[in-house]
Design an enzyme around this catalytic site. Structure first.
Site, PDB file in Angstrom:
ATOM      1  N   GLY A  45      49.003 -14.819  21.125  1.00  0.00           N
ATOM      2  CA  GLY A  45      48.809 -13.405  20.812  1.00  0.00           C
ATOM      3  C   GLY A  45      47.447 -13.004  21.329  1.00  0.00           C
ATOM      4  N   GLU A  47      45.304 -10.581  20.795  1.00  0.00           N
ATOM      5  CA  GLU A  47      44.237 -10.251  19.845  1.00  0.00           C
ATOM      6  C   GLU A  47      43.849 -11.464  19.006  1.00  0.00           C
ATOM      7  OE1 GLU A  47      46.903  -6.869  20.845  1.00  0.00           O
ATOM      8  OE2 GLU A  47      47.268  -8.819  19.904  1.00  0.00           O
ATOM      9  N   ASN A 178      45.485  -4.941  28.702  1.00  0.00           N
ATOM     10  CA  ASN A 178      46.476  -5.999  28.513  1.00  0.00           C
ATOM     11  C   ASN A 178      47.911  -5.508  28.687  1.00  0.00           C
ATOM     12  OD1 ASN A 178      46.580  -8.784  27.914  1.00  0.00           O
ATOM     13  ND2 ASN A 178      45.135  -8.482  26.243  1.00  0.00           N
ATOM     14  N   ASP A 272      41.541 -12.812  27.820  1.00  0.00           N
ATOM     15  CA  ASP A 272      41.107 -12.843  26.418  1.00  0.00           C
ATOM     16  C   ASP A 272      39.775 -13.581  26.302  1.00  0.00           C
ATOM     17  OD1 ASP A 272      43.488 -11.550  25.740  1.00  0.00           O
ATOM     18  OD2 ASP A 272      44.546 -13.444  25.440  1.00  0.00           O
TER      19      ASP A 272
END
Length: 321
Positions: A45, A47, A178, A272
């Site tokens: 994921g 985040e 993203n 990320d």
């Protein structure tokens, strides 16, 4: 019927973020996913990756989401505990499942193939009801990505509401587009909504290709100006092998060289890792070029391992960047 975690929120946060986490199964053998027989399980994921990276650098991070009342949901919680990420505002939703994904193994530096099983997941039911003013207000920075924005209309509303509230309170906001085109009704809708969200941000971090899709411009400076004209304070454009190019509202601009990597194992998670470096350094009061150098360093570490967050360093592993 939904229940909240009983983990109490301990004091102020440095960063808070909102997103979906999934169980991720990475094939141990290269080739067609259908033929793969053994998999490694990880948490995934965008985040969550950023939250993990920031927590490893010693920042206090809160992650807001919904998970199902299932084994994958418990697995996500175990990961949050392990990384020391605050999950006081993670809701266990008994009606919907935690999503998962399958990822192919590649050994030639190309992007792995990812198949998602996330439609109707607990996280796609995030909404403005998940906004807790005190919780978000306890953080000095909000990080958002275009993945959570793409989950559902109600999730997008939550992001907009949160960004508006945090901005009104004078907090800083970072936004990583993203792009996940498959999750949107149309490219036009994706472009419109993400550009609206970007306007709330202080720092926008698109990749070069993302910038082209979102703004229609190819040149990094034109992409940057598109967002600077909307009131953003700084735009950092990831330019792949060249590193990153930046421009600020004050007109400062420049290129920060990439860090050469000989052995690219898995490109997922590089962006990320880059966000982790830039956000952590800026929150420490470093200059933008210094922050980008750290972003490049962590991004280069992230692509040398198979998971999305294995390569994210502790403060000690990072060294003095």
């Amino acid at each position: 019927m939904t229940t909240h975690h009983t983990m109490h929120h301990n004091g102020p946060l440095d960063v808070v973020t909102i997103g979906e986490a999934m169980a991720m199964f990475i094939a141990r053998e290269t080739g067609d996913l259908a033929a793969a027989e053994t998999f490694v399980k990880r948490a995934a994921g965008a985040e969550l990756n950023v939250a993990t990276g920031l927590a490893r650098l010693g920042l206090k991070v809160g992650w807001v989401s919904r998970i199902g009342d299932d084994a994958f949901g418990r697995f996500i919680c175990q990961q949050l505990e392990k990384e020391g990420i605050d999950h006081a505002r993670v809701t266990v939703d008994k009606r919907y499942p935690t999503g998962f994904q399958l990822k192919s193994k590649v050994d030639d530096g190309s992007d792995p193939l990812v198949e998602y099983f996330r439609k109707g997941s607990a996280a796609s039911h995030l909404s403005v009801d998940d906004f807790d003013a005190d919780y978000f207000g306890s953080a000095r920075h909000l990080h958002l990505s275009g993945v959570a924005a793409a989950l559902s209309e109600s999730s997008l509303e939550l992001l907009k509401h949160t960004a508006k509230e945090m901005r009104a309170r004078g907090k800083t906001i970072s936004f990583d587009p993203n792009l996940r085109p498959v999750l949107w009704r149309s490219e036009e809708e994706m472009r419109k909504q993400l550009n609206l969200l970007a306007e709330y941000a202080d720092w926008v971090l698109p990749g070069e290709k993302e910038g082209l899709i979102l703004t229609g411009y190819r040149q990094p400076e034109a992409i940057a100006d598109f967002y600077l004209d909307k009131g953003v304070k700084a735009v950092v454009i990831k330019t792949g092998c060249d590193g990153a190019w930046y421009k600020t509202a004050q007109g400062k601009q420049g290129q920060v060289e990439a860090i050469k990597v000989d052995n690219v194992v898995d490109t997922v998670g590089a962006g990320d890792g880059f966000a982790v470096g830039v956000i952590s350094a800026l929150l420490e009061g470093q200059s933008l070029p210094q922050a980008i150098r750290r972003g490049n360093k962590i991004g280069s570490m992230a692509i040398q391992v198979i998971g999305d967050s294995e390569g994210l360093p502790t403060r000690q592993q990072l060294g003095d960047v």
